[in-house]
Write an enzyme that holds these catalytic residues in place. Sequence first.
Site, short mmCIF file in Angstrom:
data_model
loop_
_atom_site.label_atom_id
_atom_site.label_comp_id
_atom_site.label_asym_id
_atom_site.label_seq_id
_atom_site.Cartn_x
_atom_site.Cartn_y
_atom_site.Cartn_z
CB VAL A 55 17.60 -5.36 -12.85
CG1 VAL A 55 18.81 -6.27 -12.80
CG2 VAL A 55 16.43 -6.05 -13.54
CB CYS B 279 11.00 -9.10 -17.02
SG CYS B 279 12.76 -8.79 -17.31
CE LYS C 69 5.73 -4.34 -13.87
NZ LYS C 69 7.05 -3.80 -13.51
CG HIS D 189 5.25 -1.45 -17.58
ND1 HIS D 189 6.59 -1.68 -17.40
CD2 HIS D 189 5.17 -0.22 -18.15
CE1 HIS D 189 7.28 -0.65 -17.85
NE2 HIS D 189 6.43 0.25 -18.32
CG ASN E 50 5.09 -0.23 -13.48
OD1 ASN E 50 5.75 -1.05 -14.11
ND2 ASN E 50 5.67 0.75 -12.82
CB ALA F 116 10.82 0.98 -11.29
#
Length: 324
Positions: free
Chosen positions: A2, A97, A136, A164, A196, A220
């Site tokens: 973000v 998310c 994802k 993730h 991830n 990330a």
Amino acid sequence: MVRVGTLPMRLLSLHYGADLVWTCEIIDKSIANCLRTVNDQTGVISYSKDGREIFTTHKDEKSRVVFQMGSASPDTALEAARTIENDVAGIDLNCGCPMKFSVQGGMGAALMEDPDRLCAILEALVQNVSVPVTCKIRVFDDEEKTIELARRIAATGISALTVHCRTRYMRPREKAMWHRLNRIVDELSPLPVILNGDICHFDDVQKARESTGATSVMTARGAIANPSIFRKESVSVLEATVEFVKTAMRASNSYANTKYTVLLMYTDTKAPEYKVLQASKCYEAMCGALGIAEFYHAEGKLCVTDRNDPMRVKQNGALGKRSA
């Protein structure tokens, strides 16, 4: 990422060896029916709505940028995808998310608890857009529940699945559960599965692939700390920061976003240039702190609009008044 996965960070990551880059999560309603414009000087392609810039990209990343979408509606997701599909290499539905704004809207990790809606969105995209569609997710505490969801997602016809390896409620400080990926890889083969979580150094890439069978990895936080993570011989944070700022100015990135990202890149807040960067209010001051004032005057300031470097306008106005 973000506020960090913006155009300059993506371009710099590609420069340092990333194969693909993902955008920040952008909500489908925000991008749908945006106005597309091209800056002939910088080559930046902008998508705007109501005078607000929603998404920027560049031809240099067209074949390697994946548009990461937040959605809770097949129809709106498709409308958004059709808006930008000709400028991106793929479209990714973010179902991982955990942020409040995303979950409350039925997006992100909330979709994992609503697999019918999740798969309906993916099917609408897979069947109606011209670029590959990916997805994802995170893992559930219940491994069988995770496997069943992964199977359903794969059956929609997506081109790859990113996992993730943390649950929705785990925080970044908690170790990612790489071991949870092995069975997903086996169950979905030959579908590419991307790992991830906890890819913080170049060596982690091979370790993750060898221990899980993952096709590839996504990072990330590792890229925020140093975008040169994608190559074996990394550069210093200072060198990466200098290149980031140059890239940001060439892309006429908003100064506020550039400063936000630069300060995140500096984990060493005692570095001599950190406090000067922290106090800077415009690109000229930032370039001076990094020792690239010559670049600013020769090239950088010619690319950045007044709108994206507002304090420059105020300072120049103040200087003009004093001179008068």
